[in-house]
Design a protein around this motif. Structure first.
Motif, short mmCIF file in Angstrom:
data_model
loop_
_atom_site.label_atom_id
_atom_site.label_comp_id
_atom_site.label_asym_id
_atom_site.label_seq_id
_atom_site.Cartn_x
_atom_site.Cartn_y
_atom_site.Cartn_z
N LEU A 153 0.83 -1.20 0.00
CA LEU A 153 0.00 0.00 0.00
C LEU A 153 0.87 1.26 0.00
N GLN A 154 0.40 2.27 -0.73
CA GLN A 154 1.17 3.50 -0.89
C GLN A 154 0.55 4.64 -0.07
N ASP B 166 -3.24 5.09 -1.25
CA ASP B 166 -4.16 4.09 -0.70
C ASP B 166 -4.64 4.46 0.71
N TYR B 167 -3.86 5.22 1.44
CA TYR B 167 -4.23 5.54 2.81
C TYR B 167 -3.55 6.84 3.23
N PHE C 298 -1.04 -2.88 11.72
CA PHE C 298 -0.39 -3.84 12.61
C PHE C 298 1.12 -3.88 12.33
N GLN C 299 1.49 -3.90 11.04
CA GLN C 299 2.90 -3.97 10.65
C GLN C 299 3.68 -2.76 11.15
N ALA D 135 -6.41 -5.35 4.36
CA ALA D 135 -5.02 -5.01 4.03
C ALA D 135 -4.54 -3.83 4.88
N LEU D 136 -5.42 -2.84 5.10
CA LEU D 136 -5.03 -1.68 5.90
C LEU D 136 -4.95 -2.06 7.38
#
Length: 754
Positions: A105-106, A110-111, A142-143, A136-137
């Motif tokens: 994700l960018q 994307d966010y 979490f990451q 995914a977000l």
């Protein structure tokens, strides 16, 4: 009485479906006044799936995320959870896929980070949308240490839009255009609608003039509608009409798309200079395209303000005006206000549409740019045959060139037939969704305890994920396996019209459910409740080769996707998603790009060997600055590589996914009509395991579409999946790739976004 838009109707129903007490009978005596009745016409997607949180699966998803954070192999995730829950395999698969996707994700695309929430949120219309959910977000948060748990949701309810509208006691729908005949027939049949017309406001005012746009015979041939052979002839005719008319009135040209708008601006300026207007041509011909708005919003606003103002400080007897060129967005909703009485005396602002849209509603919008308020208005259309080649071929009817409104009526008639075909094509999906909606209401309204049983809940989730491949009969059979449900005792409005579509890959094992068999047959792990219910058993699919063949010519830099992304960026975004989610480690992946020449970016290589490098190469791809589209040569190159993939069994599936946004221009002479590709597809050893997905964007020539379609037909007749997805509008690139995504799916995942 509720006054609202269609989205509010749906959100009101969703609040009932998600509420503590799902009372679906509360619509009695409610009257709906619906702004924009267009929303009642369902010609493509009649249903919407709702997702629901699952606390138990959220804990399981969090455990999976913690394991992935420690680099635990995907194959060991199930044992890490130490559970025999029926949804275990689904959760492990979905979280592991979205974990990888989350890393791609960018930021800003994307966010965006929300300071108020202390976490990433999805972007919607350039703003953070904290209500939008994406697995995914969740993984991305979490990451990056912004969250310590994964909030997991799953599809558990399907809403039928027409059925929800029909729940109201009465509907009063408002619209600027009553719609085409097929749309009116749909409204009559589905909602028992009747129609009446309210006169425009100015018609009800004594002494206030009201004007309709009138066709204006202009140019040397004195026609109101021209049909030219090609783009150059069209530009020449527009220059003839517009440069003559600007001596009396302002001129507004509506182009086919933003790229066409840029071509028209350059062509008209060249024509103006050739007529002795010199440097003034830059001021006389001004762009109002979306391209200019995105590059320089202030200049766009200045051009819009000057569009209907006289040029310079000349006296009333020698006024001249500007020529503005916009794209279809500028043909809807933009106010081109004309206050000069001299313009009214000469017929009003001249509108030059370069395309007649197939939608009556959109054509009404185009004409509405002139004859506004109490002013006069006129139009002279200049079209090209090439824009309508596919429609003339489809309906075996030539576009008339009489110079009158017969041309407009013909195109709008084709549009009516297209709408009718779409409504007919969505009928099976509409009926399947209708039946699922009825049965979901039964569960949520009268049998909510069923959802407390993990095995029964998993069956409902499975149906809601796969209903696109289920007939009404199969829906009933699937719900009959849910404890307490007796579908045959529940009345239905649905008609069984078969499956809306066939599963993309028949006979392929898909996690806990086998496609190519009866949808809704869930494989319950040992120990699961109702494990005795028969479930189909499949065989995991072997490795495959997937080659992406992508157009990276200069036109792919256009920003007309409806997002901040260019056509090429949007293409790469979806290719990366497919690589992450639908390509296994033992599959071979290749990437070929074409523009003025063909470039093999990445030869077919096992994903396990080159996955990270491949993704990096894909992310780094940039469009060529040169023209040319060697599409046919690129397809031939891909097929040659597929004939000799190293390390794959002879019966391995071969997938070719191509995207081009223009006609072939530059392929070698012996392949300029796709001759080499056609010969290769006649080779039974190549085509026997071949699947071909062809995406075209924009208005390609009918002859080229016919060639591509014939290739897909050959593949289909040989037992593979051959599909041409032709989209006129670049904003539908995402939709086209969704078709590819579903067809490539080795597993049909659950709801990962809402």
């Amino acid at each position: 009485i509720c006054y609202c838009e269609a989205k509010h109707v749906q959100s009101f129903y969703a609040s009932i479906a998600r509420g503590q007490k799902a009372d679906f009978d509360g619509y009695r005596e409610r009257v709906l006044i619906l702004d924009e009745v267009d929303a009642l016409v369902i010609d493509e997607e009649p249903n919407e799936a709702f997702v629901y949180p699952n606390e138990e699966l959220s804990q399981m998803a969090t455990t999976v995320a913690e394991a992935l954070n420690k680099n635990t192999p995907v194959s060991e995730l199930g044992s890490v959870c130490g559970s025999s829950h029926p949804a275990l395999r689904r959760v492990c698969n979905e979280v592991s896929k979205e974990w990888t996707r989350g890393k791609q994700l960018q930021d800003g695309e994307d966010y965006v980070y929300s300071k108020e929430l202390g976490r990433y949120c999805q972007l919607h219309a350039g703003r953070a949308n904290p209500k939008a959910w994406s697995l995914a977000l969740e993984c991305k948060n979490f990451q990056d240490g912004l969250s310590r748990e994964i909030f997991f949701q799953e599809r558990l309810f399907v809403m039928s839009r027409p059925r929800v509208f029909r729940k109201y006691h009465r509907i009063l729908g408002l619209s600027g255009s009553i719609g085409s005949r097929p749309e009116r027939e749909f409204l009559k049949e589905t909602y028992r609608a009747t129609f009446f017309e309210v006169p425009p406001f100015l018609k009800t005012c004594r002494g206030s003039p009201f004007h309709e746009p009138v066709p204006a015979p202009l140019g040397q041939a004195r026609k109101a509608v021209y049909v030219e052979a090609n783009l150059q002839a069209q530009i020449g005719r527009i220059a003839e009409v517009a440069l003559e008319a600007r001596e009396r009135v302002p001129v507004l040209i509506i182009s086919r798309d933003r790229l066409h708008a840029d071509q028209l601006v350059e062509g008209l300026r060249t024509a103006a200079r050739s007529r002795g207007l010199g440097g003034a041509s830059e001021d006389i011909i001004r762009s109002l395209s979306r391209t200019l708005y995105e590059a320089d919003a202030e200049q766009y606003k200045e051009n819009l303000n000057r569009a209907t103002l006289p040029l310079g400080e000349r006296d009333a007897s020698a006024k001249s005006w500007r020529i503005s060129v916009t794209d279809p967005r500028g043909g809807r909703g933009t106010d081109y206000r004309v206050d000069d009485p001299d313009v009214d005396e000469h017929g009003g602002l001249l509108l030059i549409p370069t395309v007649v849209p197939t939608s009556q509603r959109e054509w009404t919008q185009f004409l509405g740019r002139t004859a506004r308020q109490d002013r006069r208005g006129q139009f002279c259309a200049v079209l090209t045959n090439s824009d309508y080649e596919s429609l003339t071929k489809r309906y075996n009817e030539a576009l008339p060139n009489t110079g009158g409104l017969e041309v407009v009526r013909t195109v709008l008639g084709w549009g009516d037939r297209l709408v009718a075909d779409k409504i007919k094509g969505s009928a099976a999906l509409y009926n399947t969704g209708l039946r699922i909606n009825e049965l979901c209401e039964e569960i949520f309204g009268r049998l909510p305890q069923v959802l407390s049983d993990p095995a029964a809940r998993e069956r409902v989730v499975d149906i809601c994920q796969r209903y696109r491949w289920m007939s009404v009969r199969e829906v009933n059979e699937a719900f009959a396996r849910v404890p307490g449900m007796e579908p045959n005792r529940l009345m239905t409005e649905a008609k069984d019209m078969g499956r809306p579509a066939e599963p993309p890959i028949a006979g392929r094992m898909t996690g806990s459910v086998v496609m190519g068999s009866t949808p809704g047959s869930v494989l319950i792990p040992n120990g699961g409740r109702n494990a005795a219910v028969p479930a189909n058993v499949g065989v995991p699919a072997g490795p495959k080769v997937v080659i992406f063949c992508l157009d990276w010519s200069a036109s792919m830099m256009s920003r007309d996707t409806g997002t901040p992304l260019t056509r090429f960026d949007m293409c790469l975004k979806h290719v990366q998603r497919i690589l992450i989610e639908q390509v296994s480690d033992n599959d071979l992946v290749g990437v070929v790009c074409f523009g003025p020449k063909v470039d093999v970016i990445y030869p077919p290589t096992p994903k396990s060997a080159g996955g990270p490098v491949l993704l990096q190469k894909v992310q780094a791809l940039k469009p060529s600055m040169q023209g040319g589209t060697c599409f046919f040569d690129a397809v031939a190159q891909c097929l040659q590589m597929m004939q000799r993939p190293v390390g794959l069994p002879p019966d391995a599936a071969r997938w070719l996914v191509c995207l081009t946004d223009g006609d072939d221009l530059g392929s070698r002479m012996d392949n300029n009509q796709g001759q080499i590709v056609t010969r290769m597809l006649n080779n039974s050893s190549l085509i026997v395991r071949l699947n071909m997905m062809m995406i075209t964007v924009g208005m390609l020539k009918a002859g080229n579409l016919k060639i591509i379609d014939s290739w897909c037909d050959k593949v289909s007749k040989s037992g593979g999946l051959g599909k041409l997805v032709a989209e006129k509008d670049a904003s539908l690139i995402s939709k086209a790739f969704e078709v590819v995504y579903e067809c490539l799916a080795s597993e049909v995942g659950g709801a990962t976004e809402c």
